[in-house]
Design an enzyme around this catalytic site. Structure first.
Site, PDB file in Angstrom:
ATOM      1  N   GLY A 104       0.778  -1.235   0.000  1.00 26.91           N
ATOM      2  CA  GLY A 104       0.000   0.000   0.000  1.00 26.91           C
ATOM      3  C   GLY A 104       0.807   1.280   0.000  1.00 26.91           C
ATOM      4  O   GLY A 104       0.316   2.320   0.431  1.00 26.91           O
TER       5      GLY A 104
ATOM      6  N   HIS B 229       1.475   1.911 -13.358  1.00 25.33           N
ATOM      7  CA  HIS B 229       2.265   0.803 -13.893  1.00 25.33           C
ATOM      8  C   HIS B 229       3.738   1.218 -13.921  1.00 25.33           C
ATOM      9  O   HIS B 229       4.054   2.338 -14.335  1.00 25.33           O
ATOM     10  CB  HIS B 229       1.788   0.464 -15.310  1.00 25.33           C
ATOM     11  CG  HIS B 229       2.492  -0.701 -15.910  1.00 25.33           C
ATOM     12  ND1 HIS B 229       2.276  -2.003 -15.492  1.00 25.33           N
ATOM     13  CD2 HIS B 229       3.432  -0.775 -16.894  1.00 25.33           C
ATOM     14  CE1 HIS B 229       3.041  -2.818 -16.190  1.00 25.33           C
ATOM     15  NE2 HIS B 229       3.755  -2.099 -17.050  1.00 25.33           N
TER      16      HIS B 229
ATOM     17  N   LEU C  42      -9.498  -6.598 -13.964  1.00 25.83           N
ATOM     18  CA  LEU C  42     -10.901  -6.219 -13.828  1.00 25.83           C
ATOM     19  C   LEU C  42     -11.719  -6.786 -14.978  1.00 25.83           C
ATOM     20  O   LEU C  42     -11.281  -6.803 -16.125  1.00 25.83           O
ATOM     21  CB  LEU C  42     -11.040  -4.697 -13.808  1.00 25.83           C
ATOM     22  CG  LEU C  42     -10.277  -3.957 -12.710  1.00 25.83           C
ATOM     23  CD1 LEU C  42     -10.610  -2.469 -12.776  1.00 25.83           C
ATOM     24  CD2 LEU C  42     -10.566  -4.517 -11.338  1.00 25.83           C
TER      25      LEU C  42
END
Length: 203
Positions: A12, A108, A92
């Site tokens: 995170g 990315h 997704l």
């Protein structure tokens, strides 16, 4: 003030960079929800420690769209404007993307369209490129493909390993992601096809 949700699967660090920028008032947004598909994700713990609403929604052994529908239901219930993928290790489904068209951001560790998919830093080293970096883009139904919002360059040095290069790219990620989220939350940009143009001074 835009409502933002963050989806993560790991440490995170990009979520923390976004949280710091929001808390400083640099982004006209509030983070209303943090979701992880892994119960022990460090990022989920950090979110809880910062007082955010967190959810663990397990994905293991589930159909992709079934999982996505549960996540989308939570996002829509929270009336989320934008979704930030921050190390979310799931592709997704078309259903998910269709519910938030051009409202999902991803980061990315490469200068897209180069080195899509996994192990982008290793790909850069294997190809012997002299410059790589990171890209924040809007998500469409193709992998690492949507319109580019922000890119940051990182030189590739002769002594670089995957870990060393990854760490140097990560420093730039922590600047690029808040910049990109600010751009979309302010809404002061235009998009024509794949080209996204920011109509203001840089962050």
């Amino acid at each position: 003030m835009k409502k933002v949700a963050v989806l993560l699967s790991g440490r995170g660090s990009n979520f923390l960079a976004l949280s710091d920028a929001v808390n400083l008032g640099d982004i006209p947004a509030e983070i209303v929800l943090v979701i992880s598909n892994l119960e022990n994700a460090a990022g989920l713990k950090h979110a809880g420690e910062r007082g955010y609403r967190t959810l663990y929604i397990p994905s293991k052994g589930r159909d992709r769209e079934d999982f996505d529908r549960e996540v989308v239901a939570e996002l829509e219930a929270a009336e989320v404007d934008f979704v930030c993928l921050a190390g979310f290790m799931r592709l997704l489904s078309s259903y998910f993307v269709s519910r938030f068209p051009m409202r999902i951001l991803n980061i990315h560790p490469a200068l897209l369209p180069a080195f899509t998919g996994m192990d982008a830093q290793k790909q850069a080293l294997d190809w012997g490129v002299k410059v790589t970096g990171c890209t924040v883009h809007l998500v469409d139904e193709k992998l690492d493909h949507g319109p580019i919002i922000v890119q940051r360059q990182v030189p590739v040095l002769a002594a670089d390993t995957v870990d060393i290069l990854s760490a140097r790219i990560l420093v730039q990620e922590h600047q690029a992601y808040p910049e990109a989220l600010r751009i979309v939350c302010e809404g002061n940009y235009s998009q024509e096809g794949r080209r996204l143009t920011v109509n203001r001074k840089e962050f």
